[in-house]
Design a protein around this motif. Structure first.
Motif, PDB file in Angstrom:
ATOM      1  N   MET A 341       0.926  -1.400  -0.016  1.00 34.99           N
ATOM      2  CA  MET A 341      -0.262  -0.236   0.088  1.00 34.99           C
ATOM      3  C   MET A 341       0.941   1.418   0.266  1.00 34.99           C
ATOM      4  O   MET A 341       0.224   1.767  -0.876  1.00 34.99           O
ATOM      5  CB  MET A 341      -1.053  -0.097   0.921  1.00 34.99           C
ATOM      6  CG  MET A 341      -1.471  -0.991   0.647  1.00 34.99           C
ATOM      7  SD  MET A 341      -3.313  -1.098   2.475  1.00 34.99           S
ATOM      8  CE  MET A 341      -2.152  -1.572   4.031  1.00 34.99           C
ATOM      9  N   GLU A 342       2.262   1.359   0.907  1.00 34.47           N
ATOM     10  CA  GLU A 342       2.695   2.653   0.689  1.00 34.47           C
ATOM     11  C   GLU A 342       3.452   2.985   0.315  1.00 34.47           C
ATOM     12  O   GLU A 342       3.479   3.643  -1.181  1.00 34.47           O
ATOM     13  CB  GLU A 342       3.854   2.398   2.117  1.00 34.47           C
ATOM     14  CG  GLU A 342       3.306   2.206   3.051  1.00 34.47           C
ATOM     15  CD  GLU A 342       4.074   2.726   4.584  1.00 34.47           C
ATOM     16  OE1 GLU A 342       5.450   3.040   4.185  1.00 34.47           O
ATOM     17  OE2 GLU A 342       3.491   2.249   5.940  1.00 34.47           O
ATOM     18  N   THR A 343       3.894   1.785  -0.888  1.00 35.38           N
ATOM     19  CA  THR A 343       4.860   1.605  -2.212  1.00 35.38           C
ATOM     20  C   THR A 343       3.518   2.092  -3.808  1.00 35.38           C
ATOM     21  O   THR A 343       4.493   2.862  -4.119  1.00 35.38           O
ATOM     22  CB  THR A 343       5.491   0.295  -2.488  1.00 35.38           C
ATOM     23  OG1 THR A 343       5.523  -0.117  -1.386  1.00 35.38           O
ATOM     24  CG2 THR A 343       6.076  -0.124  -4.360  1.00 35.38           C
ATOM     25  N   MET A 344       2.807   1.771  -3.195  1.00 38.85           N
ATOM     26  CA  MET A 344       1.847   2.389  -4.279  1.00 38.85           C
ATOM     27  C   MET A 344       0.790   3.261  -4.331  1.00 38.85           C
ATOM     28  O   MET A 344       0.098   3.542  -5.286  1.00 38.85           O
ATOM     29  CB  MET A 344       0.792   1.199  -5.123  1.00 38.85           C
ATOM     30  CG  MET A 344       1.194  -0.217  -5.274  1.00 38.85           C
ATOM     31  SD  MET A 344       3.246   0.056  -6.542  1.00 38.85           S
ATOM     32  CE  MET A 344       2.130   0.469  -7.979  1.00 38.85           C
ATOM     33  N   GLY A 345       0.699   3.823  -3.170  1.00 40.68           N
ATOM     34  CA  GLY A 345      -0.325   5.367  -2.392  1.00 40.68           C
ATOM     35  C   GLY A 345      -1.930   4.633  -2.145  1.00 40.68           C
ATOM     36  O   GLY A 345      -2.127   5.544  -3.178  1.00 40.68           O
ATOM     37  N   CYS A 346      -2.070   3.492  -2.004  1.00 38.82           N
ATOM     38  CA  CYS A 346      -3.102   3.437  -2.179  1.00 38.82           C
ATOM     39  C   CYS A 346      -3.615   3.056  -0.540  1.00 38.82           C
ATOM     40  O   CYS A 346      -2.679   2.728   0.196  1.00 38.82           O
ATOM     41  CB  CYS A 346      -3.846   2.655  -2.721  1.00 38.82           C
ATOM     42  SG  CYS A 346      -2.668   0.942  -2.982  1.00 38.82           S
TER      43      CYS A 346
END
Length: 517
Positions: A341-346
């Motif tokens: 989630m942190e990597t992909m911004g969601c």
């Protein structure tokens, strides 16, 4: 005369007899043991044809280390190990593309075995990797070997890795080339990195008939085949179908396939008068000394790299039972979801528990923990889907379970004909309950997002691996049209980077889903 055909398949970079979960293991598989088995069989044989059926350069920590850490141009340790064995021909597996075409082409250039590939085409419609088939002579006997690969590669693989390639049906390629081969060769061998789509006794489908596996149909519909060597499904198989001997020698070098042909001349033509087939367990063999000597320096480097500590955990990310993780979740799965989630911004993520061998993270977390838990070189994608898509995906993942004797168990179709635990996804960022006793399609209860019911028209962004994002694993609600962006860094590297940036990790034991009877 007698011809002994020996095959390996799906070795996946496992050279030494270890799964790397613990150091200095001696397990009943590995290329070192397969090589010992092949050499013993060679000594007994009148004539040999030695084949590898693909998926050789990706899968193990050693394979990852050479490609991603050493940043080699090709898998030198794997290549050197294979080159110690008298392989005649090899073909290409679906995982050969995981590190890009240049890496694969360099591996092919360094290999002593010739590669045959009939159904992977370049932009000009020509075979992209070697000739469609090759012929080996034994005196005046001519044996032809055609190479085929599961056509589903481009449905799963990172698009950049297969750019400019077309994967056609293995059946269609066999129908095209085998009549041509029959005019040039006395014996025709099919080397197919694919498996059986039907039950070998009844002929009933035991998998989706979508072109991923076509061996049954090839053997049924294409005349002129003398031998079928298969792979891809990691099954241990030997038998005859439509009178044709076949083998599939497991994975990681745990078996070697052996087909022995007795060939005689009738009316001036060579024919197979008799054939036998078996798979040989390699586990009790001693590791081949030549292979061991070749790979030992790299194996030592890999073990040192795997032992490097990256971060400490406050709490525990260890688990004892993978099945219980799939029912209740775990701090380990929560951590993977957080990285995605942190990597992909969601704030919604889906992941699977890929390995039943590893047991989460130890304390401190090492590269060994990362690479043995997250065993695939997956990259991530961000998709935008509707609430209806998400609910459909949740319903699909519930098919993993069934009720037997009043207990929740794994539906056998996820373990046969091929183990597919990786097709059960767990989600974070939403809350939901799976009631297994409900009919399929009606098992997901009360899915909510930020405390509110998920509606069909709701727009949602989800982080998940690129294989699933394009529908891999029979998830048709996901497809490339819904992908917003890709991240090209492998998940193992993303996890390692995250831990280096966060050397102290809190174990999050939050439970957002449950599976009930």
């Amino acid at each position: 005369m007698k011809l002994t055909i020996l095959t390996t398949s799906d070795t996946h970079g496992y050279l030494a007899p270890t799964n790397y979960v613990k150091p200095n293991a001696n397990m009943p598989f590995g290329f070192e043991k397969a090589a010992s088995t092949i050499r013993k069989e060679q000594l007994k044989a009148e004539n040999t044809l030695i084949l590898d059926d693909g998926d050789f350069l990706e899968g193990s920590p050693l394979a990852y280390y050479q490609a991603e850490v050493q940043n080699n141009s090709q898998p030198s340790a794997i290549t050197d190990a294979f080159n110690t064995v008298d392989y005649d021909f090899g073909t290409i597996g679906n995982h050969e593309f995981n590190y890009g075409q240049a890496y694969l082409r360099n591996a092919i250039k360094k290999a002593k075995r010739k590669f045959v590939s009939a159904n992977i085409l370049n932009e000009n419609g020509e075979s992209a990797f070697g000739k469609p088939y090759e012929i080996k002579q034994y005196g005046d006997l001519k044996v032809g070997v055609i190479g085929l690969t599961t056509q589903s590669v481009d449905a799963w693989e990172n698009k950049a890795s297969v750019a400019g390639l077309k994967f056609t049906s293995a059946l269609e390629a066999a129908q095209k080339f085998i009549p041509e081969m029959r005019k040039k060769a006395d014996i025709v061998v099919v080397l197919y990195h694919g498996g059986f789509e039907r039950d070998l006794r009844t002929g009933n489908p035991n998998d989706k008939i979508d072109g991923e596996n076509e061996a049954y149909e090839i053997m049924q519909k294409v005349p002129g085949i003398d031998v079928m060597a298969t792979g891809h499904q990691h099954r241990a198989l030997a038998g005859k179908l439509f009178g044709i001997p076949y083998v599939q020698p497991g994975h990681r070098g745990n078996y070697v396939g052996k087909i022995q042909l007795t060939i005689e001349k009738e009316n001036g033509k060579y024919v197979v008068a008799h054939s036998t087939q078996k798979i040989i367990k390699t586990g009790e063999e001693k590791p081949d000394k030549v292979v061991k000597e070749v790979i030992q320096p790299v194996e030592n480097q890999v073990e040192k790299w795997l032992a490097e500590p990256l971060a400490r955990i406050e709490g525990s990310m260890h688990y004892d039972d993978p099945f219980q993780v799939r029912i209740h979740g775990s701090a380990f799965i929560n951590f993977i979801q957080k990285v995605q989630m942190e990597t992909m911004g969601c704030d919604i993520s889906a992941t699977a528990l890929f390995s039943n061998e590893a047991r989460g993270f130890e304390n401190p977390i090492t590269m060994r923990n990362i690479i043995t838990n997250y065993v695939y070189p997956n990259t991530l994608a961000l998709v935008e889907i509707t609430g209806a898509d998400l609910k459909a995906a949740l319903e699909k993942t519930t098919e993993y379970f069934m009720i037997k004797n009043d207990q929740i168990i794994v539906d056998p179709k996820y373990h046969h004909p091929k183990i597919r635990d990786y097709n059960y996804d767990m989600y974070a960022g939403i809350d939901y309950t799976i009631k297994v006793s409900n009919p399929i399609g009606h098992r997901v209860l009360n899915p909510t997002y930020h405390g509110k019911p998920i509606t069909n028209k709701m727009k949602l962004k989800v982080a998940l691996n690129a294989y699933r994002a394009v529908g891999g694993g029979h998830y048709p609600m996901y497809n490339e049209d819904k992908v917003i962006k890709y991240n090209t860094v492998t998940m193992s590297n993303l996890i390692a980077r995250y831990l280096k940036q966060h050397p102290n990790i809190d174990a999050d034991k939050t439970r957002n889903f449950k599976v009930i009877k």
